[in-house]
Design a protein around this motif. Sequence first.
Motif, PDB file in Angstrom:
ATOM      1  N   LEU B 316      -6.549  10.437  -7.392  1.00 38.29           N
ATOM      2  CA  LEU B 316      -5.413  10.069  -8.252  1.00 38.29           C
ATOM      3  C   LEU B 316      -5.737  10.355  -9.718  1.00 38.29           C
ATOM      4  O   LEU B 316      -4.899  10.854 -10.464  1.00 38.29           O
ATOM      5  CB  LEU B 316      -5.041   8.595  -8.061  1.00 38.29           C
ATOM      6  N   HIS B 317      -6.963  10.029 -10.107  1.00 35.61           N
ATOM      7  CA  HIS B 317      -7.378  10.283 -11.488  1.00 35.61           C
ATOM      8  C   HIS B 317      -7.270  11.773 -11.800  1.00 35.61           C
ATOM      9  O   HIS B 317      -6.750  12.166 -12.843  1.00 35.61           O
ATOM     10  CB  HIS B 317      -8.801   9.793 -11.715  1.00 35.61           C
ATOM     11  N   LYS B 318      -7.749  12.594 -10.889  1.00 38.31           N
ATOM     12  CA  LYS B 318      -7.749  14.041 -11.084  1.00 38.31           C
ATOM     13  C   LYS B 318      -6.325  14.564 -11.263  1.00 38.31           C
ATOM     14  O   LYS B 318      -6.077  15.482 -12.039  1.00 38.31           O
ATOM     15  CB  LYS B 318      -8.412  14.714  -9.876  1.00 38.31           C
ATOM     16  N   ALA B 319      -5.399  13.935 -10.546  1.00 42.14           N
ATOM     17  CA  ALA B 319      -4.005  14.381 -10.624  1.00 42.14           C
ATOM     18  C   ALA B 319      -3.289  13.773 -11.830  1.00 42.14           C
ATOM     19  O   ALA B 319      -2.135  14.088 -12.099  1.00 42.14           O
ATOM     20  CB  ALA B 319      -3.282  14.012  -9.333  1.00 42.14           C
ATOM     21  N   GLY B 320      -3.979  12.864 -12.529  1.00 43.50           N
ATOM     22  CA  GLY B 320      -3.365  12.253 -13.714  1.00 43.50           C
ATOM     23  C   GLY B 320      -2.471  11.061 -13.414  1.00 43.50           C
ATOM     24  O   GLY B 320      -1.655  10.659 -14.248  1.00 43.50           O
ATOM     25  N   VAL B 321      -2.626  10.485 -12.223  1.00 46.49           N
ATOM     26  CA  VAL B 321      -1.819   9.315 -11.854  1.00 46.49           C
ATOM     27  C   VAL B 321      -2.469   8.061 -12.438  1.00 46.49           C
ATOM     28  O   VAL B 321      -3.687   7.909 -12.389  1.00 46.49           O
ATOM     29  CB  VAL B 321      -1.723   9.183 -10.311  1.00 46.49           C
ATOM     30  N   ARG B 322      -1.645   7.174 -13.007  1.00 45.04           N
ATOM     31  CA  ARG B 322      -2.187   5.923 -13.551  1.00 45.04           C
ATOM     32  C   ARG B 322      -2.489   4.972 -12.399  1.00 45.04           C
ATOM     33  O   ARG B 322      -1.751   4.900 -11.422  1.00 45.04           O
ATOM     34  CB  ARG B 322      -1.171   5.296 -14.510  1.00 45.04           C
ATOM     35  N   PHE B 323      -3.584   4.220 -12.515  1.00 46.50           N
ATOM     36  CA  PHE B 323      -3.991   3.343 -11.410  1.00 46.50           C
ATOM     37  C   PHE B 323      -4.703   2.096 -11.908  1.00 46.50           C
ATOM     38  O   PHE B 323      -5.154   2.039 -13.058  1.00 46.50           O
ATOM     39  CB  PHE B 323      -4.912   4.103 -10.447  1.00 46.50           C
ATOM     40  N   ALA B 324      -4.788   1.104 -11.021  1.00 48.26           N
ATOM     41  CA  ALA B 324      -5.571  -0.109 -11.301  1.00 48.26           C
ATOM     42  C   ALA B 324      -6.146  -0.612  -9.986  1.00 48.26           C
ATOM     43  O   ALA B 324      -5.557  -0.416  -8.920  1.00 48.26           O
ATOM     44  CB  ALA B 324      -4.679  -1.170 -11.926  1.00 48.26           C
ATOM     45  N   PHE B 325      -7.307  -1.258 -10.059  1.00 42.82           N
ATOM     46  CA  PHE B 325      -7.968  -1.780  -8.857  1.00 42.82           C
ATOM     47  C   PHE B 325      -7.426  -3.151  -8.472  1.00 42.82           C
ATOM     48  O   PHE B 325      -6.957  -3.911  -9.328  1.00 42.82           O
ATOM     49  CB  PHE B 325      -9.481  -1.877  -9.079  1.00 42.82           C
ATOM     50  N   ALA B 326      -7.518  -3.464  -7.184  1.00 40.32           N
ATOM     51  CA  ALA B 326      -7.031  -4.744  -6.686  1.00 40.32           C
ATOM     52  C   ALA B 326      -7.742  -5.120  -5.397  1.00 40.32           C
ATOM     53  O   ALA B 326      -8.269  -4.253  -4.703  1.00 40.32           O
ATOM     54  CB  ALA B 326      -5.526  -4.665  -6.440  1.00 40.32           C
ATOM     55  N   THR B 327      -7.735  -6.420  -5.070  1.00 37.99           N
ATOM     56  CA  THR B 327      -8.395  -6.869  -3.837  1.00 37.99           C
ATOM     57  C   THR B 327      -7.425  -7.356  -2.762  1.00 37.99           C
ATOM     58  O   THR B 327      -7.801  -7.490  -1.609  1.00 37.99           O
ATOM     59  CB  THR B 327      -9.378  -8.031  -4.111  1.00 37.99           C
ATOM     60  N   TYR B 328      -6.183  -7.681  -3.133  1.00 34.63           N
ATOM     61  CA  TYR B 328      -5.190  -8.214  -2.177  1.00 34.63           C
ATOM     62  C   TYR B 328      -5.748  -9.438  -1.441  1.00 34.63           C
ATOM     63  O   TYR B 328      -5.615  -9.549  -0.226  1.00 34.63           O
ATOM     64  CB  TYR B 328      -4.778  -7.130  -1.167  1.00 34.63           C
ATOM     65  N   SER B 329      -6.385 -10.322  -2.151  1.00 33.55           N
ATOM     66  CA  SER B 329      -7.114 -11.409  -1.502  1.00 33.55           C
ATOM     67  C   SER B 329      -7.299 -12.546  -2.491  1.00 33.55           C
ATOM     68  O   SER B 329      -7.057 -12.393  -3.685  1.00 33.55           O
ATOM     69  CB  SER B 329      -8.475 -10.850  -1.060  1.00 33.55           C
TER      70      SER B 329
END
Lengths: 447, 422
Positions: B316-329
């Motif tokens: 996703l980073h390579k494609a330039g998509v914005r992201f954030a980490f999560a645990t769903y927990s």
Amino acid sequence: MRRVFQIAAAVCSALAAEPPLVIQNAQVLTVTKGSFRGSVVIRNGKIAEAGEKTLVPLGAHVIDAGGQYLMPGIVDCHSHIAADSINEGSVSVSSMVSIEDVLDPEDIAIYRALAGGVTTANILHGSANAIGGQCVVIKLRWGKDARGLLFAGAKPGLKLALGENPKRQGYAPAQGRSPRYPATRMGVEDVIRQAFAEAKAYRQAWREYQDKVARGENAIPPRRDLRLEPLVEVLEGKRLVHAHCYRADEILMLLRLAEEIGFRVKTLQHVLEGYKVAKEIAAHGAGASTFSDWWAYKVEAYDAIPYNAALMLRKGVLVSLNSDSAELMRRLNTEAAKTLKYGGLTEEEALSLITINPARQLEIDDRVGSIEPGKDADLVLFDKHPLSSYAKVQKVFIDGELYFDRDRDLSARPEREQRRKALVEREREAEKKQPSRTRDRDTERPQ
Amino acid sequence: MKSATTCLSAWLALAAAALPQTVLIRGATVHTVSGPDIASGSVLIRDGKIAEVGVVVKAPKQARVLEAKGLHLYPGMIDSATDLGLAEITSVRETVDIREIGDFKPQLRTIIAVNSASEHIPVTRANGITSAVVLPEGGIISGQAAVIHLDGWTWEEMAARPSVAMVLQFPVIQQTPAERTGPSERRIPYAEAKKRYEARLRELDDWFERARRYQRARQAPASGLRPDLQLEAMLPVLERKLPVVIHAVREKAIREALAFAERQKIRIILAGARDADKLAAELKAKDVPVILPRVLELPLNEDDPYDRPFTLPAALHKAGVRFAFATYSSSFSRNLPYQAATAVAFGLPYQEALRGLTLYPAEIWGLNELGSVEPGKLANLILADGDLLEVRTQIKHVFVRGKEVDLNNKHTTLYEKYRNRP
């Protein structure tokens, strides 16, 4: 193309079978004999030599590790992968069933666990019953058949289960089922005591029969009982007891019950409140195989703490970390690293939790769990120190054979993707000719 | 009496420490995240905010000086999807408030169900997570997500954004029920599952249509309209004031979710999107941010590369998509940084991983006051004795809104108690 592969495979297997293998220039973490920069020499699937300076045998195949980290293959003392089913939940004593009969060598979880550095696993029956089924130790020889997975010479196991799981069928039976005894922790103790009382009587009947035969008397053999035989093996120390447990009270109950009956609990599994009764566990001589930091998924896991492994170890218990999960199994190395953080274990102690300690718990420590001459060449090469969050498995050897190679995995991907696409295309074509063919099959698949 | 005074003064000292103070953190390696690191830097905290950042910062009078030589200062981490405060013991229904009955419940607010006394909160923040997004999960429109800071006597005090987004579970063809209500739950035939899914898609479009009619009726003068709390809750979504978190896992669902967002002209954030790598170019073109699925997860399909979940953030980073980490927990929220570490091992640049835990979630959720060590931002800061992403690293100090918080929790208490058992 295919021919080239066949030839390459033939050449590889010829090389693997015959000449020695040397892994050079590695940071070797032996776990039991310290760490050094050096080599490991492998001959006939065994570690022949390990040291800073070793001679390269004539004709040896040499792998330059380029300073990467070589450690013993990871041993997971609690797993349910490679099994077609794991719970015979219809009865409270199901010691007649065995995981060995339902091993599934095609479970992709085997390959994925290999890619996480696991080479040996204890495949357990589930925890639905106070006395569960027979367990088996396997090596993750991906590509071999079910028989080829077996860890030859490892003692078989028997699963016991305490607490919430075995009593659930008593107070919350599945739809359409009537409640099954037990429904309380009291009942769980009773079921185990009764079963072993039966097993003792059964053993006695056989002894009397054998005595009569020895005296030359006429005797009728007792009727064989496949449910009680594994319990007799436990009494005779031929089968290891692995007991699923959580709370301190039930742990203590089982230790005392086993002492009363006359066997030793080999491992307490999960044992999340083990830290509360660590000295009793140590005194009994049971091993403890636990999670690093799972908690709060059920009431009996609410007092679980990530310091459990370190606390038990410091109080003299033989401790290992297990996965009980195909996902967690892929990263037991960083699970071990959590004991550096929670409880301050040393690097060597942390690594022992996933190598030599589980090997000792399964009584296979003469074969695996450390890098020592004479042991099976089950080895993992990591690009960084295995206790680092950034470490990646590069190569995995079992009995000196290469079972996982990251480079090989990466370079095989384009071809695999093409094959996948071709298969999907073929299914699409078939679907066009005979609509809903695949879907009908899908809905008929049993749960 | 003497011990009582000692007690009292100790309590007073603690109470004073609990107030926002003026604190100078001196000599730490400052990871500003938004700019370059400062090898030996200082950060001044005043009135709950970061007042100054630099190589040399003068300590104001009466400021507490925290010598942090050898320690690393980071912005507090943000877990972009959790059940924190909503789930205490996952197997005990009485302690779980994640899924409400009914398919369309936009009026539900997670913030008011956040149990500020949950044992999970101090356990989580002890590992450097200072803020979290709390998401509901039921039905199709599940309710409103909130952002909380992991410190406060009540949910009201914890709230950073009482309502940060609407949450939508995008309909999929599902042969087994999402939540098992009993062990004998039957798998339904494919044709029936498909019909159900198509019906749910129609209901979803209808729901938005109803909301728009309500919006128009509401704007009409003297219409005699009776307020409808459910539809009323949809207005900020239609007005594009509130983004919609769309939970969509597979390629088909993600594709349909993107088309739906376009059709309905709503702002969206994708969550749980495990096939996002297949649609990376489109996500980039539409500037749709992604709350990453768990990195430490098994591959979605049996024939996926073994490391596909590990490489998704890098893709996703390579494609330039914005992201954030999560645990769903809730119980695993403390392990948030290790999701990012694995992403680094499998190709994500380190700085990007750090931003995915701090600055990027702040940007995605519109939390301009968070995410980096810069003057004017809220003082959610952590001091660690090493690299934040390494498992072995210990978190030494945590500040939430400028206040140093207690790192003791249920686990440390039990540890101390039983370590000292004779």
